[in-house]
Design a protein around this motif. Structure first.
Motif, PDB file in Angstrom:
ATOM      1  N   TYR A   1      -4.170  -6.531  -4.050  1.00  0.00           N
ATOM      2  CA  TYR A   1      -2.888  -7.220  -3.891  1.00  0.00           C
ATOM      3  C   TYR A   1      -1.887  -6.586  -4.854  1.00  0.00           C
ATOM      4  N   SER A   2      -0.969  -5.775  -4.326  1.00  0.00           N
ATOM      5  CA  SER A   2      -0.073  -4.981  -5.181  1.00  0.00           C
ATOM      6  C   SER A   2       1.378  -5.059  -4.721  1.00  0.00           C
ATOM      7  N   LEU A   3       1.821  -6.274  -4.411  1.00  0.00           N
ATOM      8  CA  LEU A   3       3.221  -6.423  -3.993  1.00  0.00           C
ATOM      9  C   LEU A   3       4.149  -6.467  -5.205  1.00  0.00           C
TER      10      LEU A   3
ATOM     11  N   PHE B   1       2.735  -3.035   4.116  1.00  0.00           N
ATOM     12  CA  PHE B   1       3.911  -2.711   3.290  1.00  0.00           C
ATOM     13  C   PHE B   1       5.169  -3.081   4.045  1.00  0.00           C
ATOM     14  N   PHE B   2       6.300  -2.977   3.330  1.00  0.00           N
ATOM     15  CA  PHE B   2       7.595  -3.308   3.910  1.00  0.00           C
ATOM     16  C   PHE B   2       8.522  -2.126   3.676  1.00  0.00           C
ATOM     17  N   GLU B   3       8.634  -1.244   4.652  1.00  0.00           N
ATOM     18  CA  GLU B   3       9.409  -0.017   4.483  1.00  0.00           C
ATOM     19  C   GLU B   3      10.329   0.193   5.684  1.00  0.00           C
ATOM     20  N   LYS B   4      11.370   0.965   5.441  1.00  0.00           N
ATOM     21  CA  LYS B   4      12.317   1.298   6.512  1.00  0.00           C
ATOM     22  C   LYS B   4      11.834   2.551   7.218  1.00  0.00           C
TER      23      LYS B   4
ATOM     24  N   ASN C   1       3.603  -2.582   9.067  1.00  0.00           N
ATOM     25  CA  ASN C   1       4.875  -2.608   8.351  1.00  0.00           C
ATOM     26  C   ASN C   1       5.569  -3.933   8.628  1.00  0.00           C
ATOM     27  N   GLY C   2       5.663  -4.778   7.630  1.00  0.00           N
ATOM     28  CA  GLY C   2       6.312  -6.075   7.830  1.00  0.00           C
ATOM     29  C   GLY C   2       6.216  -6.907   6.568  1.00  0.00           C
ATOM     30  N   ASP C   3       6.705  -8.132   6.636  1.00  0.00           N
ATOM     31  CA  ASP C   3       6.743  -9.007   5.466  1.00  0.00           C
ATOM     32  C   ASP C   3       5.371  -9.640   5.204  1.00  0.00           C
ATOM     33  N   ALA C   4       4.721  -9.169   4.166  1.00  0.00           N
ATOM     34  CA  ALA C   4       3.369  -9.643   3.832  1.00  0.00           C
ATOM     35  C   ALA C   4       3.335 -11.132   3.496  1.00  0.00           C
ATOM     36  N   PHE C   5       4.490 -11.690   3.141  1.00  0.00           N
ATOM     37  CA  PHE C   5       4.544 -13.120   2.813  1.00  0.00           C
ATOM     38  C   PHE C   5       4.535 -13.997   4.068  1.00  0.00           C
TER      39      PHE C   5
ATOM     40  N   ALA D   1       0.794  -1.243   0.000  1.00  0.00           N
ATOM     41  CA  ALA D   1       0.000   0.000   0.000  1.00  0.00           C
ATOM     42  C   ALA D   1       0.820   1.283   0.000  1.00  0.00           C
ATOM     43  N   SER D   2       2.138   1.193   0.016  1.00  0.00           N
ATOM     44  CA  SER D   2       2.915   2.398   0.323  1.00  0.00           C
ATOM     45  C   SER D   2       3.478   3.151  -0.875  1.00  0.00           C
ATOM     46  N   THR D   3       3.529   2.519  -2.035  1.00  0.00           N
ATOM     47  CA  THR D   3       4.060   3.181  -3.236  1.00  0.00           C
ATOM     48  C   THR D   3       3.293   2.689  -4.463  1.00  0.00           C
ATOM     49  N   GLY D   4       3.539   3.316  -5.598  1.00  0.00           N
ATOM     50  CA  GLY D   4       3.048   2.827  -6.886  1.00  0.00           C
ATOM     51  C   GLY D   4       1.548   2.617  -6.965  1.00  0.00           C
ATOM     52  N   PHE D   5       1.161   1.506  -7.583  1.00  0.00           N
ATOM     53  CA  PHE D   5      -0.257   1.223  -7.800  1.00  0.00           C
ATOM     54  C   PHE D   5      -1.012   0.926  -6.505  1.00  0.00           C
ATOM     55  N   GLY D   6      -0.316   0.355  -5.538  1.00  0.00           N
ATOM     56  CA  GLY D   6      -0.973   0.046  -4.265  1.00  0.00           C
ATOM     57  C   GLY D   6      -1.346   1.311  -3.500  1.00  0.00           C
TER      58      GLY D   6
ATOM     59  N   ALA E   1       5.409 -15.700 -14.093  1.00  0.00           N
ATOM     60  CA  ALA E   1       4.798 -15.385 -12.793  1.00  0.00           C
ATOM     61  C   ALA E   1       3.462 -14.677 -13.004  1.00  0.00           C
ATOM     62  N   LYS E   2       3.399 -13.781 -13.972  1.00  0.00           N
ATOM     63  CA  LYS E   2       2.139 -13.080 -14.255  1.00  0.00           C
ATOM     64  C   LYS E   2       1.079 -14.057 -14.801  1.00  0.00           C
ATOM     65  N   ASP E   3       1.503 -15.031 -15.615  1.00  0.00           N
ATOM     66  CA  ASP E   3       0.562 -16.072 -16.076  1.00  0.00           C
ATOM     67  C   ASP E   3      -0.036 -16.784 -14.859  1.00  0.00           C
TER      68      ASP E   3
ATOM     69  N   ALA F   1       2.441   0.640 -18.326  1.00  0.00           N
ATOM     70  CA  ALA F   1       3.848   0.743 -17.909  1.00  0.00           C
ATOM     71  C   ALA F   1       4.096   2.108 -17.296  1.00  0.00           C
ATOM     72  N   LEU F   2       4.611   2.124 -16.084  1.00  0.00           N
ATOM     73  CA  LEU F   2       4.873   3.376 -15.387  1.00  0.00           C
ATOM     74  C   LEU F   2       6.182   3.303 -14.632  1.00  0.00           C
ATOM     75  N   VAL F   3       6.736   4.462 -14.365  1.00  0.00           N
ATOM     76  CA  VAL F   3       7.964   4.526 -13.588  1.00  0.00           C
ATOM     77  C   VAL F   3       7.627   4.267 -12.126  1.00  0.00           C
ATOM     78  N   THR F   4       8.085   3.133 -11.619  1.00  0.00           N
ATOM     79  CA  THR F   4       7.994   2.854 -10.183  1.00  0.00           C
ATOM     80  C   THR F   4       9.344   2.255  -9.781  1.00  0.00           C
ATOM     81  N   GLN F   5       9.535   2.058  -8.499  1.00  0.00           N
ATOM     82  CA  GLN F   5      10.794   1.446  -8.064  1.00  0.00           C
ATOM     83  C   GLN F   5      10.955   0.072  -8.703  1.00  0.00           C
TER      84      GLN F   5
ATOM     85  N   TYR G   1      -2.514  -6.853  -9.775  1.00  0.00           N
ATOM     86  CA  TYR G   1      -2.101  -6.107 -10.963  1.00  0.00           C
ATOM     87  C   TYR G   1      -1.109  -6.874 -11.817  1.00  0.00           C
ATOM     88  N   SER G   2      -1.301  -6.757 -13.132  1.00  0.00           N
ATOM     89  CA  SER G   2      -0.429  -7.452 -14.064  1.00  0.00           C
ATOM     90  C   SER G   2       0.032  -6.501 -15.155  1.00  0.00           C
ATOM     91  N   TYR G   3       0.882  -7.012 -16.031  1.00  0.00           N
ATOM     92  CA  TYR G   3       1.386  -6.202 -17.139  1.00  0.00           C
ATOM     93  C   TYR G   3       1.570  -7.090 -18.356  1.00  0.00           C
TER      94      TYR G   3
HETATM   95  P1  NAD Z   1       6.098  -0.662  -6.073  1.00  0.00           P
HETATM   96  O1  NAD Z   1       7.512  -1.089  -5.916  1.00  0.00           O
HETATM   97  O2  NAD Z   1       5.821   0.791  -6.239  1.00  0.00           O
HETATM   98  O3  NAD Z   1       5.208  -1.153  -4.823  1.00  0.00           O
HETATM   99  C1  NAD Z   1       5.468  -2.348  -4.160  1.00  0.00           C
HETATM  100  C2  NAD Z   1       4.764  -2.380  -2.821  1.00  0.00           C
HETATM  101  O4  NAD Z   1       4.956  -3.672  -2.233  1.00  0.00           O
HETATM  102  C3  NAD Z   1       5.274  -1.371  -1.782  1.00  0.00           C
HETATM  103  O5  NAD Z   1       4.181  -0.917  -1.012  1.00  0.00           O
HETATM  104  C4  NAD Z   1       6.201  -2.221  -0.900  1.00  0.00           C
HETATM  105  O6  NAD Z   1       6.352  -1.743   0.427  1.00  0.00           O
HETATM  106  C5  NAD Z   1       5.432  -3.519  -0.901  1.00  0.00           C
HETATM  107  N1  NAD Z   1       6.227  -4.699  -0.572  1.00  0.00           N
HETATM  108  C6  NAD Z   1       7.279  -5.223  -1.249  1.00  0.00           C
HETATM  109  N2  NAD Z   1       7.717  -6.350  -0.623  1.00  0.00           N
HETATM  110  C7  NAD Z   1       6.914  -6.539   0.452  1.00  0.00           C
HETATM  111  C8  NAD Z   1       6.835  -7.515   1.481  1.00  0.00           C
HETATM  112  N3  NAD Z   1       7.656  -8.560   1.514  1.00  0.00           N
HETATM  113  N4  NAD Z   1       5.874  -7.352   2.427  1.00  0.00           N
HETATM  114  C9  NAD Z   1       5.027  -6.308   2.427  1.00  0.00           C
HETATM  115  N5  NAD Z   1       5.040  -5.365   1.461  1.00  0.00           N
HETATM  116  C10 NAD Z   1       5.969  -5.478   0.495  1.00  0.00           C
HETATM  117  O7  NAD Z   1       5.540  -1.516  -7.275  1.00  0.00           O
HETATM  118  P2  NAD Z   1       4.377  -1.277  -8.360  1.00  0.00           P
HETATM  119  O8  NAD Z   1       5.037  -0.951  -9.654  1.00  0.00           O
HETATM  120  O9  NAD Z   1       3.286  -0.433  -7.833  1.00  0.00           O
HETATM  121  O10 NAD Z   1       3.870  -2.776  -8.516  1.00  0.00           O
HETATM  122  C11 NAD Z   1       2.699  -3.279  -7.929  1.00  0.00           C
HETATM  123  C12 NAD Z   1       2.104  -4.312  -8.865  1.00  0.00           C
HETATM  124  O11 NAD Z   1       1.735  -3.678 -10.093  1.00  0.00           O
HETATM  125  C13 NAD Z   1       3.066  -5.436  -9.242  1.00  0.00           C
HETATM  126  O12 NAD Z   1       2.361  -6.660  -9.324  1.00  0.00           O
HETATM  127  C14 NAD Z   1       3.540  -5.028 -10.627  1.00  0.00           C
HETATM  128  O13 NAD Z   1       3.978  -6.112 -11.405  1.00  0.00           O
HETATM  129  C15 NAD Z   1       2.256  -4.432 -11.161  1.00  0.00           C
HETATM  130  N6  NAD Z   1       2.422  -3.577 -12.350  1.00  0.00           N
HETATM  131  C16 NAD Z   1       3.394  -2.623 -12.413  1.00  0.00           C
HETATM  132  C17 NAD Z   1       3.539  -1.868 -13.576  1.00  0.00           C
HETATM  133  C18 NAD Z   1       4.594  -0.799 -13.695  1.00  0.00           C
HETATM  134  O14 NAD Z   1       4.887  -0.376 -14.815  1.00  0.00           O
HETATM  135  N7  NAD Z   1       5.151  -0.327 -12.609  1.00  0.00           N
HETATM  136  C19 NAD Z   1       2.647  -2.045 -14.647  1.00  0.00           C
HETATM  137  C20 NAD Z   1       1.638  -2.997 -14.538  1.00  0.00           C
HETATM  138  C21 NAD Z   1       1.541  -3.774 -13.387  1.00  0.00           C
END
Ligand code: NAD
Ligand code: NA
Length: 396
Positions: free
Chosen positions: A136-138, A72-75, A108-112, A48-53, A242-244, A271-275, A222-224
């Motif tokens: 689910y956006s890990l 999420f998993f953040e420092k 904040n911890g390991d979602a797995f 939930a902390s960055t990107g699409f989540g 993995a996406k399949d 496709a977007l700029v994320t970490q 989320y997939s790509y």
């Molecule tokens: P992101 O790196 O911005 O976000 C990842 C999130 O997962 C963060 O909140 C992070 O803290 C969390 N995370 C990572 N490991 C963790 C763990 N062990 N426990 C708990 N939290 C954990 O990534 P994103 O680009 O937003 O990707 C999210 C999904 O979207 C992925 O499935 C990715 O494949 C998919 N996606 C990304 C793009 C793209 O271009 N960026 C395009 C389509 C689909």
């Protein structure tokens, strides 16, 4: 302290709390500007902390007044030590949510891990009762399987043959040829373990068993897909396998939720700029050309525009959810438009170090990358003394 970007390879080692806060406020304002969505009221976002989540959490809260729990998993920050961007983003989100009278708590911890799942279940039981939507956006390079204790590492490699193509180092702007050796069978299995659907299904199983999913609950991952150009290293490479797996898991989960009227979807995003995406070879060159074309066409979107559209025009329209022939929601529709793809493919042929700054949107890519860490955000005074220690009010 005065906080400046410090780059190492594909990552930035620093993050700016005020810049991250401004990014979150900008996303909230965007969602508010689009009006209310008749959406979910109790939402769990895993990743939930960055990107699409993060965009999903913001759209849930500020688009349909949802209570949200974010995993999420953040420092964290501490005196003299900066947090990672997702920490600062979450602090800003929760502050805004509280001010708006919205419930927001985070773990904040390991979602797995079993531990984080148990903690989350207890929190839902205590505070929300049940959940209407699980996002689910890990994106992670590693996963320790809680059953076996084995740590799996994902790889980004082609399958069967080496992949040679152009790529760009978006810091220097240098376009070079790269060659990536094919993976082993073990690499494929490990990547599926990390980025496939197994953990998503485990989350849903544990939520459902504990009766924490509301009637008609939905879950989405989320997939790509992307263009032919990147297929060998993306969709037909290890990550594609993995996406399949993730996409087929949606059907398995949908079956399991049918008795409560629920459903499971995968949304194919742009496709977007994320970490996560910056670390994938070839993708930055593709994105910089794609951005140029989509901006010229007036159809460029970031994470928040994508997810706001996902909720308002796909998931929560009050009608059927439109899907493709494989059952997937497509919000990569504008990226994949034939005219857009034809233009990108033509530019790809031409791209060199010399012409990329003009034929591609290298500047847009770089700017977005800095933005991920709270840098180069409009309206932020980077010369101001900034407190690096920021608390997340609802952290459990
Ligand atoms: P992101 O790196 O911005 O976000 C990842 C999130 O997962 C963060 O909140 C992070 O803290 C969390 N995370 C990572 N490991 C963790 C763990 N062990 N426990 C708990 N939290 C954990 O990534 P994103 O680009 O937003 O990707 C999210 C999904 O979207 C992925 O499935 C990715 O494949 C998919 N996606 C990304 C793009 C793209 O271009 N960026 C395009 C389509 C689909
Ligand atoms: Na995310």
């Amino acid at each position: 302290m005065i906080i400046e970007p410090r780059m190492r390879g594909f990552i930035c080692l620093t993050a700016h709390p005020v810049g991250c806060e401004q990014n979150v406020i900008n996303q909230i304002n965007y969602v508010k500007s689009k009006g209310k969505i008749d959406g979910p009221k109790r939402v769990l976002v895993i990743g939930a902390s960055t990107g699409f989540g993060l965009a999903s959490r913001i759209t849930s809260a500020f688009g349909s007044d949802a209570s949200t729990i974010g995993i999420f998993f953040e420092k964290p920050s501490s005196p003299g030590k900066l947090a990672t961007p997702g920490w600062y983003n979450t602090a800003a989100f929760e502050k805004q949510a509280q001010e708006a009278g919205l419930y927001a708590k985070s773990i904040n911890g390991d979602a797995f891990s079993n531990e984080v799942k148990e903690k989350t279940l207890a929190l839902i039981k205590e505070d929300l009762g049940q959940i209407d939507l699980v996002v689910y956006s890990l994106a992670s390079p590693v996963r320790t399987d809680p059953t076996t204790g084995i740590t799996h590492r994902s790889v980004l490699k082609p399958i069967g043959a080496p992949f040679k193509n152009k790529t760009v180092d978006f810091h220097s702007g240098k376009v070079t040829e790269i060659s990536i050796d094919p993976c082993t069978e073990e690499d494929i299995q490990n990547t599926i373990k990390v980025m496939g659907g197994e953990d998503w299904e485990m989350w849903i199983d544990s939520l459902k068993t504990a009766n924490l999913l509301a009637p008609n609950a939905l879950t989405i991952a989320y997939s790509y897909i992307g263009p032919e150009l990147t297929e060998p290293v993306y969709r037909k490479g290890t990550i594609g396998r993995a996406k399949d797996h993730l996409e087929s898991t949606a059907f398995t989960i949908a079956d399991k939720l049918s008795d409560i009227g629920g459903n499971a979807y995968v949304s194919v995003n742009k496709a977007l700029v994320t970490q996560a995406s910056s670390a994938i070879p070839v993708i930055p060159l593709y994105i910089s050309l794609l951005y140029k074309v989509m901006k010229a066409e007036g159809i460029h979107e970031g994470c928040i525009e994508q997810i706001q559209r996902l909720y308002s025009e796909r998931l929560y329209t009050g009608g059927n959810v439109p899907v493709d022939e494989k059952g997937r929601i497509r919000i990569d529709d504008w990226e994949m438009r034939a005219d857009v793809q034809a233009k990108v493919a033509a530019l790809w042929e031409e791209a060199t170090t010399e012409n990329l700054p003009s034929i591609g949107d290298l500047e847009g890519y770089s700017n977005d990358f800095y933005n991920l860490f709270g840098f180069k955000v409009g309206g932020v005074d980077y010369t101001a003394d900034t407190n690096e220690v920021v608390e997340i009010p609802g952290l459990q």
